[in-house]
Design an enzyme around this catalytic site. Structure first.
Site, short mmCIF file in Angstrom:
data_model
loop_
_atom_site.label_atom_id
_atom_site.label_comp_id
_atom_site.label_asym_id
_atom_site.label_seq_id
_atom_site.Cartn_x
_atom_site.Cartn_y
_atom_site.Cartn_z
N HIS A 31 0.81 -1.22 0.00
CA HIS A 31 0.00 0.00 0.00
C HIS A 31 0.85 1.27 0.00
O HIS A 31 0.34 2.35 -0.31
CB HIS A 31 -0.98 0.00 1.18
CG HIS A 31 -0.39 0.25 2.52
ND1 HIS A 31 -0.03 -0.76 3.38
CD2 HIS A 31 -0.09 1.40 3.16
CE1 HIS A 31 0.45 -0.23 4.50
NE2 HIS A 31 0.43 1.07 4.39
N ASP A 52 0.28 -7.68 1.54
CA ASP A 52 0.70 -6.28 1.61
C ASP A 52 2.21 -6.13 1.59
O ASP A 52 2.77 -5.26 2.26
CB ASP A 52 0.11 -5.58 2.84
CG ASP A 52 0.15 -4.06 2.69
OD1 ASP A 52 0.23 -3.57 1.55
OD2 ASP A 52 0.11 -3.35 3.72
N SER A 106 4.55 2.86 7.73
CA SER A 106 4.31 1.67 6.91
C SER A 106 5.55 1.23 6.14
O SER A 106 6.24 2.04 5.54
CB SER A 106 3.18 1.92 5.90
OG SER A 106 1.93 1.78 6.50
N ALA A 109 0.14 -2.09 9.99
CA ALA A 109 -1.17 -1.52 10.31
C ALA A 109 -1.31 -1.30 11.80
O ALA A 109 -0.54 -1.81 12.61
CB ALA A 109 -2.28 -2.44 9.81
N ILE A 110 -2.32 -0.51 12.15
CA ILE A 110 -2.66 -0.29 13.55
C ILE A 110 -4.17 -0.34 13.71
O ILE A 110 -4.92 -0.26 12.73
CB ILE A 110 -2.15 1.07 14.08
CG1 ILE A 110 -2.85 2.23 13.34
CG2 ILE A 110 -0.65 1.17 14.01
CD1 ILE A 110 -2.60 3.59 13.96
N GLY A 164 -7.14 -28.28 -3.05
CA GLY A 164 -8.54 -28.67 -3.27
C GLY A 164 -9.39 -28.71 -2.03
O GLY A 164 -10.41 -29.40 -2.00
N ILE A 165 -8.99 -27.95 -1.00
CA ILE A 165 -9.83 -27.80 0.19
C ILE A 165 -10.58 -26.48 0.04
O ILE A 165 -9.97 -25.42 0.00
CB ILE A 165 -9.00 -27.79 1.48
CG1 ILE A 165 -8.27 -29.12 1.65
CG2 ILE A 165 -9.88 -27.52 2.69
CD1 ILE A 165 -7.32 -29.14 2.82
#
Length: 458
Positions: free
Chosen positions: A105, A135, A209, A226-227, A265-266
């Site tokens: 970001h 991110d 960041s 992040a916060i 495949g789950i």
């Protein structure tokens, strides 16, 4: 309840090199004893943290009307698209290759990325690749006289360990804060697609960041991301992507420019509750419960069943469904996922290869002459979702020139929903001069318009 999740634009950091533990310093005159200090750690690591400034086009540039010179002239639009600027941080993790890790970001939408080192050198960075799901982004700068931050083992962290966060909060300049690891394995916050956050009370604020979270050995153990803050400022709840996740992502970004995720495949995974733990005779109320196995998938062929409880994946304990999802998403296609599974109180080991999304879901690709250069497949009924998978788009083919790409999901043709390759074929045949493909790519909805019978999209 989380009131507000803020992705922060953190600014420059600095760490690296071989750091030493905190050492006593001489006390001030008239005072007895020694004064403990973290300064040696900061001094030896700060050069590996950089400031990142970006330039991006403003929102006006996204409006096609602004590409019309007559519109610009008569409605007073600016001659040039407006530009916005932002800043964040990054961490040099490979001095020899000039690799810098940061947050996606921080550089999202940037037309120019400038990295400023601690010695004030300004270098234009090349974007190697991004992974919005975690991110994480990887940049490259000229590898001249760089200092890298030594990467630590984030899996060795314990709640209560001391950590330092270095950044540029609110643009005031490089700042160091300290705290402890408040929690590990935080997930379900809906900040990113794949979450395994380190939580810390070290002050992290807007401007940090992409910066570094380091331990008292001077090792990088997280990328600040992040916060939670009701007013936009720090309240003692910050999150960092652990280095063991970030470095696995970086490896694929360096090789492919993206993270190529597959699966086994789950289709759905739940959490262990007290009832399940008692039934399966589990030592703790932990694990991932398999809720849906797609028919014909690698998981199905390996004998996994609905209700199986996964306790371990690739040597790492699986406490929640998020842990299993992370291990799948971070294991490259072609490598194995070794699982420890409980079923009816019996434990067994299962080895399954991570396959491409198509093979992981047991898809049966079909070629259609109406859309040359691609293969389509119906979405498995177990997923209970609309659309048709777009698979293996051949470069320079008609489908590729129209704009279709591997792993797109074709939701409709000319506004009509499609559920099978045959429905796509029929819709194209019934079109007049143009065909509009309505599709989903990642989290975005896209419409592609093409002239019928022509490889040229419009």
């Amino acid at each position: 309840m989380i009131r507000k999740l803020l992705l922060l634009c953190f600014a420059s950091l600095g760490f690296l090199a071989q750091a030493q533990p905190a050492v006593p310093r001489q006390a001030a005159p008239g005072l007895s004893g020694a004064m403990p200090s973290l300064a040696p750690i900061v001094n030896q690591t700060a050069a590996g943290v950089v400031n990142i400034s970006t330039t991006a086009r403003g929102n006006d540039a996204d409006n096609p009307m602004f590409s019309d010179p007559f519109f610009r002239r008569f409605f007073g639009a600016p001659d040039r698209p407006r530009e916005s600027q932002a800043s964040g941080s990054g961490v040099i993790v490979d001095a020899g290759k000039g690799y810098v890790l940061t947050n996606n970001h921080v550089i999202k939408g940037a037309t120019k990325i400038v990295v400023t080192l601690r010695d004030r050198r300004e270098l234009t960075a090349k974007l190697i690749g991004t992974d919005p799901a975690t991110d994480i982004a990887l940049l490259q700068i000229p590898a001249e006289k760089l200092t890298a931050v030594r990467v630590g083992e984030s899996d060795a962290l314990q709640v209560g360990d001391y950590v330092l966060a270095i950044g540029n909060p609110f643009g005031v300049g490089q700042t160091v804060t300290s705290g402890i690891v408040s929690a590990l394995g935080r997930a379900g916050l809906n900040i990113e697609g794949f979450e395994d956050f380190i939580q810390t009370d070290a002050s992290i604020n807007p401007g940090n960041s992409g910066g570094a979270l380091i331990n008292l050995r001077g090792e990088l153990i997280g990328i600040n991301t992040a916060i939670i803050g009701p007013t936009g400022g720090n309240v003692g709840i910050g999150f960092a992507v652990p280095t063991n996740m970030a470095m696995r992502v970086m490896d694929q970004l360096a090789r492919f420019g993206e993270v190529k995720r597959g699966g086994i495949g789950i289709a759905a995974v739940g959490e262990v509750n007290q009832e399940i733990a008692k039934k399966e005779r589990l030592p703790a109320i932990e694990g991932a419960v398999i809720e849906t196995v797609i028919s014909g998938s690698p998981a199905d062929k390996a004998g996994l069943k609905k209700g199986d409880v996964v306790l371990n994946a690739n040597g790492r304990a699986v406490r929640t469904g998020y842990d299993l999802r992370n291990q799948q998403g971070l294991t490259p296609i072609g490598q194995h996922l070794d699982l420890s599974v409980m079923h009816n109180g019996q434990q067994r080991s299962v080895r399954i290869m991570i396959e491409t999304p198509a093979r992981a879901q047991g898809l049966k690709p079909q070629k259609i002459t109406e859309l040359p250069g691609t293969e389509l497949a119906s979405i498995p009924k177990e997923l209970n979702r609309p659309g048709v998978y777009v698979l293996d788009v051949t470069p320079a083919s008609e489908a590729h020139q129209i704009g279709l790409r591997d792993n797109d999901i074709l939701l409709g043709v000319n506004g009509a929903y499609v559920q099978s390759p045959e429905e796509v074929r029929r819709a194209i045949r019934e079109s007049n001069r143009f065909v509009v493909f309505n599709l989903q790519r990642g989290d975005s909805r896209i419409d592609l318009r093409a002239r019928k019978g022509s490889s040229q999209g419009t």
